[in-house]
Design an enzyme around this catalytic site. Structure first.
Site, PDB file in Angstrom:
ATOM      1  N   MET A  35      -1.476   6.731   3.611  1.00 36.37           N
ATOM      2  CA  MET A  35      -2.256   7.137   4.789  1.00 36.37           C
ATOM      3  C   MET A  35      -1.622   6.569   6.054  1.00 36.37           C
ATOM      4  O   MET A  35      -2.264   6.500   7.106  1.00 36.37           O
ATOM      5  CB  MET A  35      -3.702   6.685   4.656  1.00 36.37           C
ATOM      6  CG  MET A  35      -4.407   7.355   3.467  1.00 36.37           C
ATOM      7  SD  MET A  35      -6.182   7.466   3.663  1.00 36.37           S
ATOM      8  CE  MET A  35      -6.617   5.752   3.699  1.00 36.37           C
ATOM      9  N   LEU A  38       2.119   1.965   8.010  1.00 36.51           N
ATOM     10  CA  LEU A  38       2.933   1.434   6.913  1.00 36.51           C
ATOM     11  C   LEU A  38       3.173  -0.072   7.034  1.00 36.51           C
ATOM     12  O   LEU A  38       3.398  -0.584   8.123  1.00 36.51           O
ATOM     13  CB  LEU A  38       4.278   2.182   6.855  1.00 36.51           C
ATOM     14  CG  LEU A  38       4.171   3.695   6.619  1.00 36.51           C
ATOM     15  CD1 LEU A  38       5.559   4.327   6.591  1.00 36.51           C
ATOM     16  CD2 LEU A  38       3.420   4.013   5.330  1.00 36.51           C
ATOM     17  N   HIS A  42       3.623  -0.667   1.281  1.00 36.50           N
ATOM     18  CA  HIS A  42       4.154   0.698   1.201  1.00 36.50           C
ATOM     19  C   HIS A  42       5.679   0.664   1.041  1.00 36.50           C
ATOM     20  O   HIS A  42       6.249   1.409   0.246  1.00 36.50           O
ATOM     21  CB  HIS A  42       3.829   1.480   2.483  1.00 36.50           C
ATOM     22  CG  HIS A  42       2.362   1.634   2.770  1.00 36.50           C
ATOM     23  ND1 HIS A  42       1.766   1.107   3.882  1.00 36.50           N
ATOM     24  CD2 HIS A  42       1.376   2.277   2.097  1.00 36.50           C
ATOM     25  CE1 HIS A  42       0.479   1.409   3.901  1.00 36.50           C
ATOM     26  NE2 HIS A  42       0.211   2.117   2.828  1.00 36.50           N
ATOM     27  N   GLY A 152       0.181   2.057  -5.760  1.00 37.74           N
ATOM     28  CA  GLY A 152       0.198   0.595  -5.760  1.00 37.74           C
ATOM     29  C   GLY A 152      -0.866  -0.014  -6.660  1.00 37.74           C
ATOM     30  O   GLY A 152      -1.986   0.473  -6.758  1.00 37.74           O
ATOM     31  N   GLU A 153      -0.484  -1.144  -7.257  1.00 36.13           N
ATOM     32  CA  GLU A 153      -1.390  -1.946  -8.076  1.00 36.13           C
ATOM     33  C   GLU A 153      -2.542  -2.497  -7.229  1.00 36.13           C
ATOM     34  O   GLU A 153      -3.594  -2.843  -7.747  1.00 36.13           O
ATOM     35  CB  GLU A 153      -0.541  -3.111  -8.635  1.00 36.13           C
ATOM     36  CG  GLU A 153      -1.197  -4.010  -9.605  1.00 36.13           C
ATOM     37  CD  GLU A 153      -0.311  -5.241  -9.872  1.00 36.13           C
ATOM     38  OE1 GLU A 153       0.619  -5.538  -9.075  1.00 36.13           O
ATOM     39  OE2 GLU A 153      -0.570  -5.896 -10.872  1.00 36.13           O
ATOM     40  N   ASP A 155      -4.543  -0.951  -5.407  1.00 34.52           N
ATOM     41  CA  ASP A 155      -5.710  -0.095  -5.666  1.00 34.52           C
ATOM     42  C   ASP A 155      -5.698   0.237  -7.159  1.00 34.52           C
ATOM     43  O   ASP A 155      -5.388   1.352  -7.558  1.00 34.52           O
ATOM     44  CB  ASP A 155      -5.618   1.168  -4.814  1.00 34.52           C
ATOM     45  CG  ASP A 155      -5.564   0.854  -3.332  1.00 34.52           C
ATOM     46  OD1 ASP A 155      -6.618   0.812  -2.692  1.00 34.52           O
ATOM     47  OD2 ASP A 155      -4.451   0.596  -2.816  1.00 34.52           O
ATOM     48  N   GLN A 158      -7.789   3.100  -8.476  1.00 32.05           N
ATOM     49  CA  GLN A 158      -7.222   4.371  -8.012  1.00 32.05           C
ATOM     50  C   GLN A 158      -6.022   4.778  -8.865  1.00 32.05           C
ATOM     51  O   GLN A 158      -5.894   5.923  -9.290  1.00 32.05           O
ATOM     52  CB  GLN A 158      -6.807   4.217  -6.545  1.00 32.05           C
ATOM     53  CG  GLN A 158      -6.022   5.379  -5.998  1.00 32.05           C
ATOM     54  CD  GLN A 158      -5.724   5.214  -4.517  1.00 32.05           C
ATOM     55  OE1 GLN A 158      -6.602   5.427  -3.691  1.00 32.05           O
ATOM     56  NE2 GLN A 158      -4.526   4.819  -4.166  1.00 32.05           N
ATOM     57  N   SER A 191      -3.480  -1.959   5.316  1.00 32.15           N
ATOM     58  CA  SER A 191      -3.527  -1.393   6.672  1.00 32.15           C
ATOM     59  C   SER A 191      -4.790  -1.859   7.391  1.00 32.15           C
ATOM     60  O   SER A 191      -4.835  -1.918   8.621  1.00 32.15           O
ATOM     61  CB  SER A 191      -3.529   0.139   6.617  1.00 32.15           C
ATOM     62  OG  SER A 191      -2.431   0.598   5.878  1.00 32.15           O
ATOM     63  N   ARG A 192      -5.831  -2.188   6.627  1.00 26.39           N
ATOM     64  CA  ARG A 192      -7.099  -2.597   7.247  1.00 26.39           C
ATOM     65  C   ARG A 192      -7.097  -4.060   7.679  1.00 26.39           C
ATOM     66  O   ARG A 192      -8.024  -4.498   8.356  1.00 26.39           O
ATOM     67  CB  ARG A 192      -8.264  -2.331   6.287  1.00 26.39           C
ATOM     68  CG  ARG A 192      -8.573  -0.844   6.114  1.00 26.39           C
ATOM     69  CD  ARG A 192      -9.868  -0.623   5.349  1.00 26.39           C
ATOM     70  NE  ARG A 192     -10.314   0.752   5.403  1.00 26.39           N
ATOM     71  CZ  ARG A 192     -10.108   1.657   4.447  1.00 26.39           C
ATOM     72  NH1 ARG A 192      -9.445   1.323   3.349  1.00 26.39           N
ATOM     73  NH2 ARG A 192     -10.556   2.896   4.573  1.00 26.39           N
TER      74      ARG A 192
HETATM   75  P1  AMP Z   1      -2.861   3.654   1.577  1.00 30.85           P
HETATM   76  O1  AMP Z   1      -1.953   3.999   2.705  1.00 30.85           O
HETATM   77  O2  AMP Z   1      -3.682   2.435   1.811  1.00 30.85           O
HETATM   78  O3  AMP Z   1      -3.635   4.843   1.075  1.00 30.85           O
HETATM   79  O4  AMP Z   1      -1.893   3.259   0.372  1.00 30.85           O
HETATM   80  C1  AMP Z   1      -0.883   4.109  -0.055  1.00 30.85           C
HETATM   81  C2  AMP Z   1      -0.297   3.551  -1.322  1.00 30.85           C
HETATM   82  O5  AMP Z   1       0.203   2.239  -1.077  1.00 30.85           O
HETATM   83  C3  AMP Z   1      -1.333   3.413  -2.456  1.00 30.85           C
HETATM   84  O6  AMP Z   1      -0.722   3.748  -3.680  1.00 30.85           O
HETATM   85  C4  AMP Z   1      -1.691   1.950  -2.395  1.00 30.85           C
HETATM   86  O7  AMP Z   1      -2.134   1.439  -3.630  1.00 30.85           O
HETATM   87  C5  AMP Z   1      -0.359   1.343  -2.002  1.00 30.85           C
HETATM   88  N1  AMP Z   1      -0.533   0.030  -1.411  1.00 30.85           N
HETATM   89  C6  AMP Z   1      -1.337  -0.303  -0.364  1.00 30.85           C
HETATM   90  N2  AMP Z   1      -1.280  -1.636  -0.151  1.00 30.85           N
HETATM   91  C7  AMP Z   1      -0.437  -2.144  -1.076  1.00 30.85           C
HETATM   92  C8  AMP Z   1       0.015  -3.462  -1.385  1.00 30.85           C
HETATM   93  N3  AMP Z   1      -0.380  -4.532  -0.704  1.00 30.85           N
HETATM   94  N4  AMP Z   1       0.867  -3.615  -2.419  1.00 30.85           N
HETATM   95  C9  AMP Z   1       1.271  -2.539  -3.140  1.00 30.85           C
HETATM   96  N5  AMP Z   1       0.891  -1.276  -2.902  1.00 30.85           N
HETATM   97  C10 AMP Z   1       0.038  -1.088  -1.888  1.00 30.85           C
END
Ligand code: AMP
Length: 293
Positions: A35, A38, A42, A152-153, A155, A158, A191-192
């Site tokens: 989303m 980055l 990511h 990513g682990e 989530d 998910q 990102s949050r």
């Molecule tokens: P998002 O942009 O938050 O939807 O995340 C996109 C992808 O990045 C998803 O597969 C997340 O699980 C992964 N992701 C987000 N944060 C991390 C992190 N700290 N470590 C590994 N993967 C992540």
């Protein structure tokens, strides 16, 4: 030499054409759906998928369907220009950044839903969230048709849901999991995290500390699971969290609650998973844990 820059595509037609061209040349294509906003988590997924494929597609799409009515869709951080600079640094081949209408054109009626795995944990406080995720990821994977997709682990629920979905729907994409990346202070990168004030960030750090503490109490001190979780939950609330939405240990494979079957060999590989709210920010984290019966 000219600096290579990521190819930016906003339509599914052009995306399909480019991926088809790569496939015709016998190249393997990987996709990392995101989303945007980055961060190192990511970028680590992008570096990981590069080991498995010849061409990497990253998508950036803030998916309205996975946000509840009172969630942060409007204020979710959006930073495409900075994101593109980061993608260039890690040598991404293609950025797919569609507008909402490219994913959900007028008259869109379909929902993709995975049963059972989407019933507890994050789903309890975020009704409809996983249907939004599975619907958008189905769209992205069908529009791109990558050979591999990496999630990513961080989530963990998910990832488990999406792996099941790809298997159940015979998707031609292998769903893989990339390791959870943390900031230097131990907080899971997200990102949050930009929403956190310095004071809230200090409180947030109690999440990874508490998970580690619970793991050591269970694995090393043989504290009963329920007791360790109750103590951990109380500690988070005492540290300043407004709410602990869940703090649970589930079996890693299927996210089922721990079951003691005497035929099973100990230890059971499990996950400790948490969601907690500090100020207005909801944070999640998880770690592997071994349960000895
Ligand atoms: P998002 O942009 O938050 O939807 O995340 C996109 C992808 O990045 C998803 O597969 C997340 O699980 C992964 N992701 C987000 N944060 C991390 C992190 N700290 N470590 C590994 N993967 C992540």
């Amino acid at each position: 030499m000219a600096k290579s820059s990521v190819q930016i595509i906003r339509s599914k037609k052009e995306l399909r054409a480019q991926v088809t061209e790569w496939h015709m040349k016998g190249l393997k294509v990987g996709m990392v759906p995101t989303m945007g906003a980055l961060h190192h988590g990511h970028l680590s997924l992008i570096k990981e998928i590069q080991k498995h494929v010849d061409k990497v597609v990253v998508s950036i799409f803030v998916n309205p369907k996975q946000f509840g009515p009172n969630e942060d869709f409007d204020k979710y951080p959006r930073s495409e220009t900075t994101d593109i600079k980061k993608l260039n640094k890690v040598k991404t081949d293609l950025l797919y950044a569609p507008e909402v209408g490219e994913i959900y054109p007028d008259g869109f009626l379909t929902v993709v839903a995975v049963a059972k795995l989407t019933e507890g944990l994050c789903a309890a406080k975020r009704p409809g969230h996983f249907d939004g995720v599975t619907t958008v990821v189905t769209k992205l994977l069908l529009q791109c048709l990558p050979d591999v997709a990496l999630f990513g682990e961080k989530d963990f629920q998910q990832y488990t849901v999406l792996k099941q979905m790809a298997k159940d729907l015979d998707m031609p994409t292998e769903v893989m999991c990339g390791k959870l990346i943390r900031d230097e202070d131990g907080l899971a990168t997200s990102s949050r995290n930009v929403y956190l004030s310095p004071e809230e960030r200090k409180i947030a750090l109690e999440i990874p500390k508490t998970l580690k503490q619970i793991i050591s109490e269970i694995e090393e001190d043989n504290l009963p699971v329920e007791e360790a979780l109750e103590k951990g939950s109380k500690h988070l609330l005492d540290s300043g969290f407004k709410e602990v939405q869940y703090l649970e240990i589930r079996q890693s494979e299927d996210l089922e609650p721990l079951t003691r079957t005497f035929a099973e060999t100990s230890p059971i590989l499990a996950r400790i998973l948490v969601a907690a709210v500090v100020g207005k920010t909801r944070l999640i984290d998880n770690m592997p844990i071994k349960i000895f019966f």
